[in-house]
Write a protein that holds these residues in place. Structure first.
Motif, short mmCIF file in Angstrom:
data_model
loop_
_atom_site.label_atom_id
_atom_site.label_comp_id
_atom_site.label_asym_id
_atom_site.label_seq_id
_atom_site.Cartn_x
_atom_site.Cartn_y
_atom_site.Cartn_z
N THR A 259 0.71 -1.31 -0.15
CA THR A 259 0.11 -0.16 -0.08
C THR A 259 1.26 1.33 -0.19
O THR A 259 1.67 1.24 0.67
N ALA A 260 -0.18 1.99 -0.86
CA ALA A 260 1.71 3.41 -0.74
C ALA A 260 0.45 4.61 -1.02
O ALA A 260 -1.19 4.42 -1.67
N GLU A 261 -0.18 5.64 -0.50
CA GLU A 261 -0.55 6.80 0.31
C GLU A 261 0.33 8.36 -0.30
O GLU A 261 0.88 8.20 0.29
N TYR A 262 -0.13 8.65 -0.28
CA TYR A 262 0.27 10.55 -0.13
C TYR A 262 -0.75 11.04 -0.14
O TYR A 262 -2.05 11.59 -0.99
N ASN A 263 -0.28 12.68 0.83
CA ASN A 263 -1.22 13.81 0.59
C ASN A 263 -0.49 14.70 0.63
O ASN A 263 0.19 15.15 0.95
N THR A 264 -0.89 15.69 -0.22
CA THR A 264 -0.69 17.25 -0.61
C THR A 264 -0.10 17.99 -0.07
O THR A 264 0.10 18.87 1.30
N GLY A 265 -1.04 17.64 1.51
CA GLY A 265 -1.65 18.58 2.12
C GLY A 265 -2.86 20.21 2.11
O GLY A 265 -2.12 20.24 0.57
N VAL A 266 -3.18 20.65 1.96
CA VAL A 266 -3.87 21.99 1.79
C VAL A 266 -2.77 23.29 1.54
O VAL A 266 -2.21 23.75 1.81
N ASN A 267 -3.04 23.78 0.31
CA ASN A 267 -2.33 25.11 -0.20
C ASN A 267 -2.73 26.52 -0.13
O ASN A 267 -3.30 26.19 0.81
N GLU A 268 -1.90 27.41 -0.08
CA GLU A 268 -2.73 28.46 -0.21
C GLU A 268 -3.87 29.11 -0.39
O GLU A 268 -4.94 30.39 -0.14
N LYS A 269 -3.94 27.95 -1.36
CA LYS A 269 -5.16 28.79 -2.38
C LYS A 269 -6.37 27.82 -2.02
O LYS A 269 -7.89 28.10 -1.97
N GLY A 270 -5.80 26.77 -0.82
CA GLY A 270 -7.71 25.84 -0.59
C GLY A 270 -7.73 24.76 -1.24
O GLY A 270 -8.34 23.60 -0.30
N TRP A 271 -7.07 24.42 -1.79
CA TRP A 271 -6.39 23.23 -2.76
C TRP A 271 -5.54 22.01 -1.38
O TRP A 271 -5.33 22.39 -0.77
N ALA A 272 -6.36 20.38 -1.74
CA ALA A 272 -5.73 19.36 -1.25
C ALA A 272 -6.30 18.43 -1.71
O ALA A 272 -7.13 18.00 -2.47
N PHE A 273 -5.02 17.14 -2.35
CA PHE A 273 -4.75 16.17 -2.63
C PHE A 273 -4.36 14.70 -2.13
O PHE A 273 -3.73 14.75 -1.58
N SER A 274 -5.07 13.83 -2.25
CA SER A 274 -4.64 12.56 -1.37
C SER A 274 -4.86 11.28 -2.51
O SER A 274 -5.51 11.56 -3.65
N VAL A 275 -4.05 10.77 -2.56
CA VAL A 275 -4.25 9.69 -3.51
C VAL A 275 -3.50 8.70 -2.62
O VAL A 275 -2.30 8.45 -2.39
N LEU A 276 -4.33 7.02 -3.28
CA LEU A 276 -3.66 6.01 -2.04
C LEU A 276 -3.79 4.67 -3.52
O LEU A 276 -5.23 4.41 -4.00
N LEU A 277 -2.83 3.87 -3.15
CA LEU A 277 -2.94 2.74 -4.31
C LEU A 277 -2.07 1.28 -3.55
O LEU A 277 -1.84 1.74 -2.37
N ASP A 278 -3.16 0.49 -3.11
CA ASP A 278 -2.32 -1.05 -3.13
C ASP A 278 -2.96 -2.03 -3.69
O ASP A 278 -3.87 -2.25 -4.60
N HIS A 279 -2.28 -3.20 -4.01
CA HIS A 279 -2.71 -4.69 -4.42
C HIS A 279 -2.17 -5.57 -3.20
O HIS A 279 -1.44 -5.47 -2.62
N TRP A 280 -2.89 -6.51 -2.72
CA TRP A 280 -3.20 -8.01 -2.05
C TRP A 280 -3.13 -9.36 -3.84
O TRP A 280 -3.82 -8.94 -4.41
N GLN A 281 -2.77 -10.32 -2.78
CA GLN A 281 -3.05 -11.91 -3.49
C GLN A 281 -2.39 -12.89 -2.71
O GLN A 281 -1.36 -12.20 -1.20
N ALA A 282 -3.22 -13.51 -2.32
CA ALA A 282 -2.61 -14.94 -1.89
C ALA A 282 -3.38 -16.26 -2.85
O ALA A 282 -4.25 -16.12 -2.99
N HIS A 283 -2.42 -17.36 -1.82
CA HIS A 283 -3.11 -18.69 -2.21
C HIS A 283 -4.31 -19.43 -2.09
O HIS A 283 -5.08 -20.43 -2.28
N ARG A 284 -4.60 -18.64 -0.48
CA ARG A 284 -5.71 -19.18 -0.10
C ARG A 284 -6.22 -18.30 1.76
O ARG A 284 -4.77 -17.88 1.63
N ARG A 285 -6.93 -17.92 1.75
CA ARG A 285 -7.37 -17.17 2.96
C ARG A 285 -7.53 -18.28 4.26
O ARG A 285 -6.32 -17.42 5.26
N TRP A 286 -7.92 -19.52 3.99
CA TRP A 286 -7.39 -19.96 5.25
C TRP A 286 -8.04 -22.68 5.20
O TRP A 286 -7.52 -22.69 4.58
N GLY A 287 -9.47 -21.52 4.33
CA GLY A 287 -9.33 -23.13 3.83
C GLY A 287 -9.52 -23.27 1.93
O GLY A 287 -8.76 -22.61 1.61
N ASP A 288 -9.68 -24.34 2.23
CA ASP A 288 -8.92 -24.80 0.95
C ASP A 288 -9.99 -24.44 -0.35
O ASP A 288 -10.67 -24.25 -0.33
#
Length: 857
Positions: A259-288
């Motif tokens: 997982t990766a995320e980044y926030n620009t924070g609020v600039n002097e003009k009142g704008w803010a941007f946030s983004v998050l991306l992630d990827h997951w995988q598994a060959h099983r959770r617990w049961g077959d």
């Protein structure tokens, strides 16, 4: 000269006085255990007005006038912390001061505060539990889905079924079809049947600031299906603070998530941007066969042009696919709890030397982008308007078998043998003597648009009111398509030949699905419209508060059949519903408060309850299905010693009448043949009553203790009527009236639970937590396959206990902040049956684990 001497004397006296008053300087850094530095935190010498605030990096420097004493460090949403100091004319660094967040949600609601019905917004209390961002990011990570973070709250049961995102949430014995789930004030229960598919919301744990469970009547003003309670998921908006994080997580059975995320924070003009991306995988959770893979994306833009207006746009989605596992017989569940008959390897190279990928005939795949725009308008010091406009587009479904499958000696699907057999057949299908085998996908595509708006006005310091509207428009398309021919050149069914395959992949399903002429078995749509109005008034003084709340709504249903005779559009059915709620609270002594709430719902039936066979018929149920009627009464007592101890006692009584129950099964005929059936039970009444006790204590700065006990008595009352229909022909097979179910126990969840949570700060930056829960008085669900309702109590599921363990370590390397987290779920690997349905039982998920490392910047 005299003037100079006088000036020298004054300066000398000033300097000596200053030295006497300023005994030294104390410095330090104030942080949150999860998010790092807390800029703007207040640091005040106890018992004085001498204080300062932390800078952007959470650091402070304060001159003190005494050689020893203590400072009080506070920040909104956190418990105040007292730290002792000693100085002797120099500078003393108090090091890192970690604040612990409390249950207030004021600081996490950036936008939409007038839409999100949090308990904090109303002075008259409800039975509520709040889980903050720290706990969410610690416990609901990776191979643990979002609902599991609230399992250590009274009267909540999470049936942790083995597929990723397949778990069930129940509050006071009511499942998610009767527990409202709201995302930033936006309802997300399915419009047709009220269900919540948690796999569609797999990314919420990464972007949720808080989850609040309001049991019973709750604080929501909407006319929603909150029979058991309301779950508010508060999703992050564009962050005000600049920074980000990167996290890597691993778990049992080759689970991996980045997982990766980044926030620009609020600039002097009142704008803010946030983004998050992630990827997951598994060959099983617990049961077959419970493999899985998915992503999560989040993008948000905030704009604050001035002090009166705030806007936020966001879009998020969590495309995923995973193999599923259904209930099994008790013997299978107890002897081989991981067994799953729905999976296999895609080819067999040499005997049992499998080298290919795992696949399943039962694969869930879905992609549901959600978009909303929030606008908060502060009209005046006393008036504000909050509005959210939202839309979601769901694409995907679940796969299943069509035809005759081949299994190996272990009971798993033998895909190599299936492909060999299909290749020999060539053209398969239900219309042929040699049918072959394919995998079909049952698609559930939809488009949902809505708006919720709320106007709030403070008439004076004691009285406030708000009014609002809730509008929804929903269109759902349901059909089946061919997912995999497994070597067949075509598949024939109902006189139609199918040659196209549509991948059961969430990204592909977003745009690539079968046209009307390439759909099999069934094909229909439904249109649901909803118009609601709501209002609330509350009067509050220092000791007394009272509220009254009301909502009215109109919901219409219309079905369009496009298969088996092209049924066209049904008649449109409209139903009026409403709810009324009121209550009061009184603080009869300092930190001692009692409250009483009562409410009545007249709730429209779900669309699935309106038609005799939603997949195959436009016929409305006769006589027409009436509204469900729910009456709720609850009372409570709260005692609190700020920051040290809190005790809350709740009593509830919920009477749910005129309910409709739908189920299905297989009827064995006298000649040995089988008929698929739909069971339609009407006039069902059930009563849920119980008590809940919550205890929170912080006996020292380094130890937190939480405990609870909840005991319920949930049972059916009176009698009901049952109709059994042939699922394929929609003909009535049987009808029974006056079936007595009085006193039969509800089988949905354990009726007695108790839990204990302990969290200890072992040393600076290191904490451990242990969570234990007991489950008892859980009755089996053993409805007969012929559709006969359960008219007697079946044996209870054996009671059991589960224990989870967690460890968090915050540290720095070269000035960089990192967080390590480890979880072990079901620490002692408890085995047995945790839940049942009409087809069998579900095992307790055995021991699982995950570990993660987060870098904050």
């Amino acid at each position: 000269m005299k003037t100079f001497n006088t000036l020298f004397f004054v300066v000398a006296m000033f300097l000596s006085t200053s030295v006497a008053l300023a005994q030294g300087t104390i410095t330090g850094t104030v942080v949150d255990a999860e998010s790092g530095p807390l800029p703007g935190a207040s640091v005040v010498v106890k018992g004085t007005q001498n204080g300062t605030s932390t800078n952007f990096d959470g650091k402070f420097s304060l001159d003190v006038k005494s050689a020893s004493g203590s400072i009080q460090v506070s920040f909104i949403g956190y418990d105040t912390k007292t730290v002792s100091f000693k100085v002797d004319g120099g500078t003393v660094n108090l090091g890192t001061i970690t604040l612990v967040s409390n249950n207030s949600l004021d600081e996490v609601v950036i936008v939409g505060s007038g839409i999100i019905d949090l308990a904090e917004d109303r002075k008259t209390p409800v039975a509520v539990s709040t889980i903050k961002k720290r706990e969410i990011q610690e416990r609901a990570v990776g191979n643990v889905e979002l609902p599991e973070i609230i399992k250590y709250t009274p009267s909540v049961f999470i049936s942790r079924q083995t597929g990723f995102g397949d778990g069930r949430l129940l509050v006071r014995g009511f499942d998610d079809t009767n527990t409202a789930v709201l995302l930033n004030g936006q309802p997300i229960n399915a419009q047709e049947d009220g269900r919540v598919f948690w796999s569609n919301w797999a990314g919420m744990a990464d972007i949720a600031n808080a989850v609040q469970v309001q049991r019973g009547l709750g604080a929501s003003k909407l006319a929603i299906s909150s029979v058991g309670g309301t779950v508010n998921i508060v999703m992050k908006a564009a962050e005000k603070k600049q920074g980000g994080s990167v996290r890597f997580l691993t778990g049992n059975d080759s689970y991996f998530k980045g997982t990766a995320e980044y926030n620009t924070g609020v600039n002097e003009k009142g704008w803010a941007f946030s983004v998050l991306l992630d990827h997951w995988q598994a060959h099983r959770r617990w049961g077959d066969g419970t493999f899985g893979q998915g992503q999560n994306y989040f993008f948000s833009v905030g704009y604050t042009p001035n002090e009166r207006h705030a806007f936020n746009f966001l879009i998020t989605g969590a495309p995923q696919f995973h193999g599923q596992k259904w209930s099994q017989s008790d013997n299978t569940t107890l002897n081989d709890p991981k067994f799953n008959q729905h999976w296999g390897y895609t080819s067999n190279l040499q005997g049992n030397n499998y080298t290919s990928e795992i696949d399943s005939e039962r694969r869930n795949f879905y992609h549901k982008p959600v978009m909303n725009i929030n606008w908060d308008w502060t009209i005046s010091d006393k008036s504000e308007l909050s509005t959210v406009l939202y839309a979601s587009w769901g694409r995907g479904g679940g796969t299943g078998p069509r035809g005759d499958r081949t299994r190996d000696l272990n009971g798993q699907l033998d895909y190599f043998a299936i492909e060999q057999s299909n290749a020999a057949i060539g053209n398969g299908g239900f219309d042929n003597a040699e049918s072959g085998y394919i995998r079909r996908a049952s698609m559930n595509n939809h488009a949902w648009y809505g708006i919720v708006s709320n106007f709030n006005h403070d008439v004076n310091e004691n009285f406030s009111f708000n009014v609002g509207t809730d509008l929804r428009y929903y269109v759902g398309d349901h059909f089946r398509q061919v997912a995999n021919l497994y070597g067949l050149s075509s598949w024939q069914e109902d006189g139609v030949t199918y040659t196209e395959e549509y991948s059961p992949d969430p990204w592909a399903a977003l745009f690539n699905f079968a046209d009307e002429g390439d759909r099999l078995d069934y094909d229909y749509s439904e249109t649901i419209t909803y118009q609601g109005l709501f209002a609330q008034g509350e009067y509050a003084t220092d000791r007394f508060s009272a509220f009254f709340q009301g909502a009215i709504s109109n919901q219409s249903y219309q079905r369009e059949g496009r298969f088996q005779g092209d049924l066209g559009k049904s008649d449109k059915l409209s139903k009026i519903g409403y709810n009324l709620k009121g209550g009061f609270a009184y603080e009869f002594a300092e930190d001692n408060q009692v409250y009483v709430n009562a409410g009545f719902y007249s709730r429209q039936p779900f669309l699935d309850n309106v038609f005799t066979n939603i997949r195959r018929s436009n016929a409305l149920v006769e006589p027409e299905v009436d509204n469900e009627e729910i009456t709720g009464i609850e009372a409570g007592y709260k005692f609190e010693i700020d920051g040290v101890f809190r005790a809350v006692f709740n009593f509830y009584h919920t009477d749910w009448d005129n309910r409709v129950l739908l189920s299905g099964g297989t009827l064995v005929n006298t000649d040995g043949s089988e008929t698929n059936i739909n069971v339609f039970e009407r006039g069902v009444r059930q009563v849920h009553r119980g008590v809940e006790l919550e205890l929170d204590s912080r006996p020292t700065d380094w130890l937190e203790l939480r405990g609870f006990v909840s005991a319920g008595s949930w049972q059916f009352k009176g009698s009901s009527n049952v109709q059994v229909f042939n699922d394929d022909t929609n003909t009535l097979i049987s009808s029974q009236t006056g079936i007595n179910r009085d006193g039969v126990k509800i089988t949905t969840a354990p009726q007695f639970t108790a839990g204990l949570t302990a969290r200890a700060n072992v040393m600076e930056g290191l904490s451990v937590d242990v969570n234990a829960k007991h489950f008892g008085n859980h009755y089996r669900n053993d409805r007969d396959f012929d559709g006969t309702p359960q008219t007697r109590n079946f044996p209870k599921i054996d009671s059991f206990e589960l224990v989870d363990f967690g460890l968090t370590y915050n540290f720095t390397i070269a000035g960089q902040r990192l967080t390590f987290r480890g979880n072990i779920f079901n620490l002692f690997d408890k085995r047995g049956i945790q839940d049942t349905d009409q087809f069998g039982s579900f095992p307790i998920t055995g021991r699982t684990f995950n570990t993660s490392l987060r870098y904050n910047f």
